[in-house]
Each structure stands twice: as C-alpha cells, then as structure tokens.
Design a protein around this motif. Structure first.
Motif, PDB file in Angstrom:
ATOM      1  N   PRO A 141       0.831  -1.208   0.000  1.00 45.82           N
ATOM      2  CA  PRO A 141       0.000   0.000   0.000  1.00 45.82           C
ATOM      3  C   PRO A 141       0.863   1.254   0.000  1.00 45.82           C
ATOM      4  CG  PRO A 141      -0.824  -1.621   1.561  1.00 45.82           C
ATOM      5  CD  PRO A 141       0.519  -2.113   1.099  1.00 45.82           C
ATOM      6  N   PRO A 142       0.438   2.331  -0.688  1.00 49.77           N
ATOM      7  CA  PRO A 142      -0.898   2.520  -1.276  1.00 49.77           C
ATOM      8  C   PRO A 142      -1.123   1.796  -2.582  1.00 49.77           C
ATOM      9  CG  PRO A 142       0.485   4.394  -1.772  1.00 49.77           C
ATOM     10  CD  PRO A 142       1.303   3.519  -0.862  1.00 49.77           C
ATOM     11  N   GLY A 143      -0.134   1.030  -3.073  1.00 44.14           N
ATOM     12  CA  GLY A 143      -0.287   0.261  -4.292  1.00 44.14           C
ATOM     13  C   GLY A 143      -0.266   1.117  -5.539  1.00 44.14           C
ATOM     14  N   LYS A 146      -4.574   2.547  -7.294  1.00 38.54           N
ATOM     15  CA  LYS A 146      -5.286   3.759  -6.872  1.00 38.54           C
ATOM     16  C   LYS A 146      -4.863   4.963  -7.701  1.00 38.54           C
ATOM     17  CE  LYS A 146      -6.562   6.192  -2.598  1.00 38.54           C
ATOM     18  NZ  LYS A 146      -6.128   7.573  -2.858  1.00 38.54           N
ATOM     19  N   GLY A 296      -5.474   0.296   3.938  1.00 41.64           N
ATOM     20  CA  GLY A 296      -4.685  -0.274   2.848  1.00 41.64           C
ATOM     21  C   GLY A 296      -5.490  -0.329   1.568  1.00 41.64           C
ATOM     22  N   TYR A 297      -6.215  -1.429   1.348  1.00 41.07           N
ATOM     23  CA  TYR A 297      -7.024  -1.597   0.150  1.00 41.07           C
ATOM     24  C   TYR A 297      -8.483  -1.825   0.531  1.00 41.07           C
ATOM     25  CZ  TYR A 297      -2.455  -2.485  -1.986  1.00 41.07           C
ATOM     26  OH  TYR A 297      -1.154  -2.389  -2.402  1.00 41.07           O
ATOM     27  N   ASP A 336      -5.338  -4.723  -4.610  1.00 38.76           N
ATOM     28  CA  ASP A 336      -5.678  -3.357  -5.015  1.00 38.76           C
ATOM     29  C   ASP A 336      -6.409  -3.308  -6.349  1.00 38.76           C
ATOM     30  OD1 ASP A 336      -3.537  -3.671  -6.795  1.00 38.76           O
ATOM     31  OD2 ASP A 336      -2.578  -1.778  -6.265  1.00 38.76           O
TER      32      ASP A 336
END
Length: 396
Positions: A141-143, A146, A296-297, A336
C-alpha cells in the motif's frame, strides 16, 4: 476466436520462458525499474500506444485500438515481487537475495504479454479497444492501482478483467466469485510510552508491557462485542516489540496489527473502536500512546452480472485446456484490483495452479511457492475468450 486460441497455444513455451526470466529477476514494489523496461521493450515496434511511468511508479499501459468500433475493455496484470528469500530448488531461482516472485505476478505478466501480442496481431478484426494495464506495486500500500484510477486511465473503460493464480485447484480449473470476493485491509502501529524502572520496585515505574498486554486482549472485543455477528471482521496483532531483560520494567513497547473486513461500514466501526480503546489505555494506565492507522485496500467486489458473464462464457467453451469452471468462496486476502472495480464494473477471477503431483501445495507468499506453468496458457485462453466475447457483444 479460434485463430487467437491457436496462436496462444503455439506460444506456450514463450510464456514459460518469460515467466522464468521474471522469476529470476524479481523487484520489490515501487522498485520495478528493470521489469518495467523489459515490458516496454517487449512492445517496442508494435502498432500500439505505450504509456510509461503510469501512476505513482513504473506502471505501463498499452492501448490496442481495434479496426472496428466498439466498447473499451481493460485487462490488468501486476509485476512486483515480495521481500521473501526463496526456498525452492527451481533451476530459475531468484538471483536477487531476499526478493522472490512468491505470489505469481511473474506468471500474470507472462501470460498477459503473450495474449496482448496476439491481440495486437488481430487488431484489425477487433471490435473496440483493449487497454493492457501492467501494474506496479500491488503488494505494498498505497499500491499502484489507486493512482492509475485517479490519473483517469479508466475514464473511458466500460469493463475490466483480471486474474490471479491460486494453488486451490490444478491447472485447467477456473474459479469465480460473485459480489464480495476479497476483504479490505487496514493496518496500524501503536507506540506506548510509559516509565521504565527496576523490577524490584514496580511502584516507582509504569509498565508499558502491562498496558500493551491489556490492549492486545481488549482489542479482540471489537470483533466479539462491537460487530454485528453477520459481519466479517478480523483484528490480528502481528508484532509486539517489548523485548528487554527479566528485571527491568519496560519503558515502551511497539505493536503492529492488521485488520480485515468486507464492507466500509465494518472498517469504520473497527477504526472508531480501536481509537477509543487506545484513548482508554492512556487514561487507565497513565501512558502516552501514538497510534498510526492506515487504510490499505478496500474490499474487492466483483460485479455480479459480469462475473456471471465470465462463468457462463468459460463454461460453454469447448477447450481442452479449460477443464473445469467452478465457484470459489470469498477469501480474506486483499488486492488493489479493488480500486479498479470501484471505478468500473468488472470481474477478478482465479486460475488453478497447483503443481502436478502435489497434494498440499505451498500457498502464495510462501518461500516455497511454485506453480504448474500450464496455468499460464489457461489464463491466457480464459481472458482471451472473455474479452472477445465481451467486445463482440455475445452473452455469456
């Protein structure tokens, strides 16, 4: 359709070679510079649009414009690895110490590269547009998803599809799950600052371990006493750093935790109650707490209509490599890909990859994780059938 499937079958060995190259050269999330360069080089000279450094890292998007009008569909594969030391005996083991493709992203990338190349060769016959999303940083994360969404790369997309290899079934099995599929994930770090002292004089100290132990016990009541019994929630304490010596009262401790849920409402309850417990720990034990809480997701929700379309399409094809199409239960990992599904309807489905002759395979993220490489052709064909049926407007 038949032409595409024949092309994919003819290039199975190439998928395997690409996967093994990537497996030997894994890179961690947000550090996938060489992997991205490999992907970009694969598309050089082909009749497509290539966007690089997409999102907040090394993402690559390749746009295939068909020769006939139609919808726009996106296909996604991730390409980052994990901070795991490989313990397999594969001849193509990771060359990067402490880094391993232990989740199958090497296979995801390999199948999609070949599928995309075949679709490029057939582009004049295609109805609509296909966006190939090679995504960085799924594991951390945040990956990468997004930012790809926030940059507007899905604004013109009608539907999105993706797969994940899972050793829950042998190669040839395709699994699907409608609605709630993967849980959302949040994580927290709690630092408790107290006052250390000598073990013989506890009245002159303030024990951080006692406060921390109380937190660990109390936080479990969020699930048992604050959530509706029909809602799924998990709070895991993964690390309690309070190591010291037997006759010293600890001055401070640090605790890390993981939270899983299938709805934003459940996450909000856990979030609120966690903060309330921390405030209570401060008052009850006279300590200072510093809590960092990060979402996170989000939960991954598969569009029921498109998931039924995937299942029905693949159940009807007569292909020797796709042997079984079956429903999988919802699971508690996080992904994600959920961000894409919040933006546009789609379906994230599963490809069985249990190695041949193995009764109890190592699951994803294990240092001995491996796949049956036949699963990559199954993935390529499955996604190929789905995307062509979708663009051609055929019902599943």
């Amino acid at each position: 359709m038949n032409q595409l499937m024949d092309m994919l079958a003819d290039r199975k060995d190439e998928m395997i070679a690409i996967r093994r190259h990537l497996h030997q050269n894994p890179e961690l999330s947000f550090q996938e510079k060489k992997t991205a360069a490999y992907i970009i080089n694969f598309y050089q000279g082909k009749d497509v649009e290539i966007e690089t450094n997409v999102g907040n890292g090394y993402g690559v998007i390749v746009t295939i414009k068909g020769g006939k009008p139609g919808k726009t569909v996106a296909l996604r594969a991730d390409f980052d690895a994990l901070p795991i030391t490989e313990e397999t005996d594969l001849p193509f083991q990771s060359k990067n110490e402490g880094v391993m493709h232990a989740c199958g992203h090497d296979a995801h990338t390999a199948y999609l590269l070949i599928l995309a190349d075949c679709l490029i060769q057939l582009k004049d016959q295609l109805h609509g547009t296909i966006k190939i999303i090679h995504q960085h940083a799924e594991e951390t994360p945040p990956g990468g998803a997004k930012d790809i969404v926030e940059e507007g790369h899905l604004n013109d997309v009608d539907a999105i599809f993706g797969i994940h290899v899972l050793p829950l079934a042998p190669a040839g099995t395709v699994g699907y799950c409608s609605g709630d599929t993967f849980s959302g994930r949040s994580y927290f770090n709690l630092k408790i600052q107290a006052r250390g002292g000598h073990g013989s004089s506890p009245h002159k100290a303030n024990d951080a371990i006692v406060a921390g132990a109380h937190f660990v016990t109390t936080v479990q009541t969020i699930v048992s006493r604050r959530l509706n019994p029909f809602d799924t929630g998990v709070v895991t304490i993964g690390s309690f750093d309070g190591k010291g010596t037997s006759n010293v009262i600890k001055d401070s401790v640090e605790i890390d935790g993981d939270i899983r849920y299938f709805s934003d409402q459940t996450e909000a309850v856990i979030n609120k109650e966690l903060h309330r417990i921390v405030n209570g720990i401060e008052v009850m034990f006279g300590v200072n707490c510093e809590l960092k809480y990060d979402v996170g997701y989000p939960p991954l929700y598969n569009d029921p209509e498109l998931t039924a379309f995937v299942a029905n399409t693949l159940a009807k094809v007569k292909d020797k490599d796709i042997k079984k199409v079956t429903e999988f239960p919802k699971m508690t990992p996080s992904e994600d890909f959920a961000y894409y599904l919040e933006k546009v309807p789609g379906s994230f489905f599963f490809i069985g990859c249990t190695p041949k002759g193995v009764d109890e395979p190592y699951f994803n993220h294990h240092p001995k994780f491996d796949i049956d490489e036949d699963a990559m052709l199954v993935a390529a064909k499955s996604v190929g059938y789905v995307v062509l049926h979708y663009l051609n407007g055929k019902e599943g």
